[in-house]
Design an enzyme around this catalytic site. Structure first.
Site, PDB file in Angstrom:
ATOM      1  N   HIS A 191       0.877  -1.180   0.000  1.00 59.86           N
ATOM      2  CA  HIS A 191       0.000   0.000   0.000  1.00 59.86           C
ATOM      3  C   HIS A 191       0.919   1.237   0.000  1.00 59.86           C
ATOM      4  CE1 HIS A 191      -3.474   2.344   0.324  1.00 59.86           C
ATOM      5  NE2 HIS A 191      -3.922   2.036   1.528  1.00 59.86           N
TER       6      HIS A 191
ATOM      7  N   GLN B  29      -0.226   4.811   1.073  1.00 62.45           N
ATOM      8  CA  GLN B  29      -0.399   4.937   2.521  1.00 62.45           C
ATOM      9  C   GLN B  29       0.934   5.270   3.192  1.00 62.45           C
ATOM     10  OE1 GLN B  29      -3.403   4.555   4.403  1.00 62.45           O
ATOM     11  NE2 GLN B  29      -2.052   5.500   5.914  1.00 62.45           N
TER      12      GLN B  29
END
Ligand code: CP
Ligand code: NVA
Length: 321
Positions: free
Chosen positions: A129, A132
């Site tokens: 991710h 993020q």
């Protein structure tokens, strides 16, 4: 920037990660400086899993830059089932200027990037991710000045969020500790990469099964859900296995007095984190969420504008020298 896509923190040099974080800080400080930079550009957003932050931050982010976002759910395109990944990529590249993908298998974003001539952005896979992690380290830069030398303790499941936190930590010289139950460690290739990159940046990556060891003296205590999207069937067994890894006031008490509590959200309050911690003055979870917007605006600006505007200038300069 050497890379046309944003698939993994690993694809960049430490200087490029720092450059993107600096750009994000500048864009956050001067929100109207780049208005219209992506005028006439459309970002297709393919979501095979649900989302609040990723969807809203990409949609609002590209709007603030003058562009437009198109939301495509599984019901519309059903990647690889209704139509092959190859055909989806070859169709979309004729109509939009960038694609963000949230999916299961990581190789889907890699294949999209191989087939499409336009930038592909990883909006979360089972493996990583990266957007993020950019928001997470942007938050650490804002609150701690830098990430180099910080002890960042990730406690819970060695999952996608954990991998990207490790990769970016290794790029930026942080000391990342990961405490998981036996059998839920981050992937071996991810650990190996983080350890090796850390040797260049001054960072380290250490695994343990002891949450107290990880939390002790930490500048940042980070956790995420125990069962990620796609692992719903394991929810109950994971609940039992992960219970000793709950970030509660007692565990958080082992961290530094000015430690930050971080979580990518959504949080399952009462499971991986208690209200007392996530609602405490140490918690910066909503600042992290806001920083998704700023970090991704920098990524969009770099991939969908600067590469077109600046790269030809840089190449022409190189030819002249
Ligand atoms: N942190 C995060 O990616 O949130 P969403 O799943 O809501 O997009
Ligand atoms: N690890 C979580 C992160 C959600 C943003 C998941 O994959 O569901």
């Amino acid at each position: 920037m050497g890379c046309h896509n944003f698939l993994s923190i690993r694809d960049f040099s430490p200087e490029e990660i720092r450059y993107l974080l600096d750009l994000a800080r500048e864009m956050k400080a001067h929100p109207s400086a780049h208005t219209g930079a992506l005028k006439g550009k459309t970002l297709a957003m393919i979501f095979e899993k649900p989302s609040l932050r990723t969807r809203v931050s990409f949609d609002v982010g590209i709007q603030q830059l003058g562009g437009f976002a198109l939301y495509l759910s599984n019901a519309e395109i059903s990647l690889g089932k209704r139509e092959s990944v190859y055909d989806v990529a070859k169709n979309l590249e004729r109509m939009v200027q960038g694609i963000m993908v949230r999916t299961y298998a990581h190789d889907i974003v890699e294949r999209m990037a191989e087939y499409a001539s336009i930038p592909i952005i990883n909006g979360l896979t089972d493996y990583s991710h990266p957007c993020q992690a950019m928001a997470d380290y942007l938050t650490m830069f804002e609150l701690k000045g830098d990430a180099a030398g910080l002890k960042v303790a990730f406690i819970g499941d060695g999952n996608n969020v954990c991998h990207s936190l490790m990769f970016a930590g290794a790029q930026l010289g942080a000391h990342v500790w990961v405490a998981t139950p036996d059998g839920y460690e981050p992937k071996a290739d991810a650990v190996q990469w983080a350890v090796e990159r850390g040797r260049q940046s001054g960072g380290t990556c250490t695994l343990t099964h002891d949450p107290v060891e990880a939390a002790t003296g930490a500048d940042v205590v980070y956790t995420d859900v125990w069962a990620s999207m796609g692992q719903e069937a394991e929810k109950e067994s994971r609940h039992r296995i992960f219970a000793p890894y709950q970030v509660n006031a007692e565990l958080f008490g082992h961290a530094k007095f000015d430690a930050l509590f971080m979580h990518c959200l959504p949080a399952h309050r009462g499971d991986e984190v208690t209200d007392a911690v996530i609602d405490s003055a140490h918690s910066v979870v909503y600042q992290q969420a806001e920083n998704r917007l700023h970090a991704q605006k920098a990524i969009l600006l770099e991939l969908m504008h600067y590469r077109e505007v600046l790269e030809p200038v840089r190449e022409a300069e190189l030819l002249r020298t």
